[in-house]
Design a protein around this motif. Structure first.
Motif: not given
Length: 156
Positions: A1-15
């Motif tokens: 039950x350990x979560x491993x994650x990385x977070x980022x800002x998003x620089x465009x709406x292309x996603x």
């Protein structure tokens, strides 16, 4: 039950053009203690209750336990949450062997877009799409529990 994650800002709406799923999320917090947070969430037509523990020093790992509850139960619990509700749309985007979850915030957090990726291990390698910006893993001000208290609109 350990979560491993990385977070980022998003620089465009292309996603948005390549997202395979889009879901509105409303959430509040029953507890925002640094050592543990208790979150209530409505995601689409489902309710969830989530407990998260303290993050590791590098911000990559933390305990997480999530249980599905009814939407009606979640709506009732949201009424007794701490001040500050999070309203966002979550987009899911495939990138190589991973899925990025990109949250576009509204209300008091309008203008903030954050991407996160869950990993199998700290050493897990992943593709970095061109719309991905600065890494913010471990920066507490970007945690939803903090955005509910100190929204993005107050940062400027």
């Amino acid at each position: 039950m350990v979560e491993i994650e990385r977070k980022f800002l998003v620089k465009s709406l292309d996603f948005k053009d390549i997202a395979f799923k889009k879901t509105r999320i409303i959430q509040g917090f029953l507890n925002t203690d640094k050592a543990r947070t208790v979150r209530v969430r409505i995601r689409g037509e489902q309710g969830f209750l989530t407990v998260k523990g303290l993050s590791s020093k590098d911000g990559l790992e933390r305990f997480e336990l999530e249980k599905e509850i009814t939407k009606a139960e979640a709506e009732s619990l949201l009424k007794i949450c701490e001040k500050g509700v999070i309203d966002k749309i979550r987009y899911e985007v495939l990138s190589g062997n991973h899925t990025f979850e990109i949250d576009e915030f509204f209300g008091d957090n309008q203008g903030l877009i954050v991407a996160e990726i869950e990993l199998q291990s700290k050493e897990d390698i992943f593709e970095t799409p061109e719309w991905l910006g600065k890494e913010i893993t471990g920066e507490i001000k970007y945690y939803n529990s903090q955005l509910s208290k100190y929204p993005f609109k107050l940062w400027k």
